[in-house]
Design an enzyme around this catalytic site. Structure first.
Site, short mmCIF file in Angstrom:
data_model
loop_
_atom_site.label_atom_id
_atom_site.label_comp_id
_atom_site.label_asym_id
_atom_site.label_seq_id
_atom_site.Cartn_x
_atom_site.Cartn_y
_atom_site.Cartn_z
N HIS A 10 0.83 -1.22 0.00
CA HIS A 10 0.00 0.00 0.00
C HIS A 10 0.86 1.27 0.00
CE1 HIS A 10 -3.19 -2.91 0.62
NE2 HIS A 10 -2.40 -3.46 1.52
N GLU A 24 -2.19 0.45 7.79
CA GLU A 24 -1.31 -0.59 7.26
C GLU A 24 -0.11 -0.01 6.51
OE1 GLU A 24 -3.30 -3.34 4.69
OE2 GLU A 24 -1.51 -4.55 4.34
N HIS A 79 2.83 -7.01 4.44
CA HIS A 79 1.47 -6.51 4.68
C HIS A 79 1.06 -6.73 6.13
CE1 HIS A 79 -0.06 -5.70 0.52
NE2 HIS A 79 1.09 -6.32 0.26
N GLU A 141 1.87 -11.50 6.08
CA GLU A 141 0.78 -10.77 6.75
C GLU A 141 1.11 -10.77 8.24
OE1 GLU A 141 -1.76 -9.15 5.54
OE2 GLU A 141 -2.26 -9.98 3.57
#
Ligand code: ZN
Length: 266
Positions: A10, A24, A79, A141
């Site tokens: 992102h 995030e 992430h 993640e």
């Protein structure tokens, strides 16, 4: 020269998941920047390119194009999870070569050793960055931003350091990176007592059933438990570490969960 492409998920107009007053895109950049800094300062013959180094909007195509054009040996996308859950999981593209899975296994394992996140397992998914990158690739993640306990950890800079360190140790092991001379003490810190393990104990009983009761309570709270029989006592432990700092972190976690925890040196 091993070329590692690091992709903080992102950025810019795309914040990724947001909850508990964190976004995030900021956490992925923190973790990724530390991964880059450690790799470059502590290892020989490694170069790093990042998909972004600031709060920039970068399309998924631009990310994989950058890695492909650079000829990266490995693609690491960082992430933070969301959507209900807790813990760490990693992804590779479905049906990838054994080598890619081996890298995933090594890196996943190192991250699990260096944080106290629960293990959600090694997974496969058809994500753009895994599919469109021409080299072996992993997507991590790192905890759930919408889980209060995970988010509290993600706000803690020492936890971010540990996450980054886990990625680095995994990448270094997978690609047989050589540590720069003078940094070996950072890579393998010596415990205070050379042969000791720092165990975290939450109780000791002469009655086995009492130990089992406490172990059950701790398990309910999400801790791994084992009972060690020693000197006519049943000792309930929830972890053992080569490094005291990890034992101390677990103690804090246990205390937050209402358990009386202390370190014993085995
Ligand atoms: Zn994401």
């Amino acid at each position: 020269m091993v070329k590692i492409f690091i992709d903080p998920g992102h950025g810019g107009t795309d914040p990724g998941a947001a909850a508990n007053e964190i976004q995030e895109k900021n956490i992925t950049l923190q973790i990724s920047s530390i991964i880059r800094d450690i790799l470059l300062s502590e290892y020989e013959d490694v170069s790093v390119l990042m998909s972004r180094t600031g709060d920039e909007t970068v399309s998924l195509d631009s990310r994989t194009n950058a890695a492909n054009n650079w000829g990266a040996d490995y693609y690491v996308s960082v992430h933070i999870n969301s959507g209900g859950g807790s813990g760490f999981e990693s992804y590779v593209y479905p049906g990838v070569a054994r080598q890619t899975v081996t890298y995933q296994e090594i890196i996943h394992q190192k991250i699990m050793e260096h944080t106290l996140l629960s293990n959600r397992g090694m997974k496969q998914a058809d994500f753009h960055v895994l599919r469109e990158s021409n080299m072996d690739a992993i997507l991590t993640e790192n905890g759930f931003i919408d889980n209060a306990a995970d988010a509290a950890q993600l706000k803690d800079s020492s936890f971010i350091d540990h996450l980054a360190r886990g990625h680095v140790l995994g990448i270094a092991a997978a690609f047989h990176l050589t540590a720069k001379i003078g940094n070996s003490q950072i890579l393998q810190p010596e415990p205070t007592i050379a042969t000791g393990l720092f165990s975290v104990q939450i109780g000791a009983f002469s009655e086995q059933s009492n130990a089992e009761k406490l172990a059950f309570q701790a398990k309910e709270k999400g801790f791994h438990t084992f009972i060690k029989q020693e000197n006519a006592q049943y000792k309930v432990q929830i972890g053992a570490f080569k490094e005291r700092e990890y034992a101390e972190e677990l103690i804090q976690k246990a205390k937050n969960a209402g358990l009386a925890a202390f370190i014993t040196i085995d």
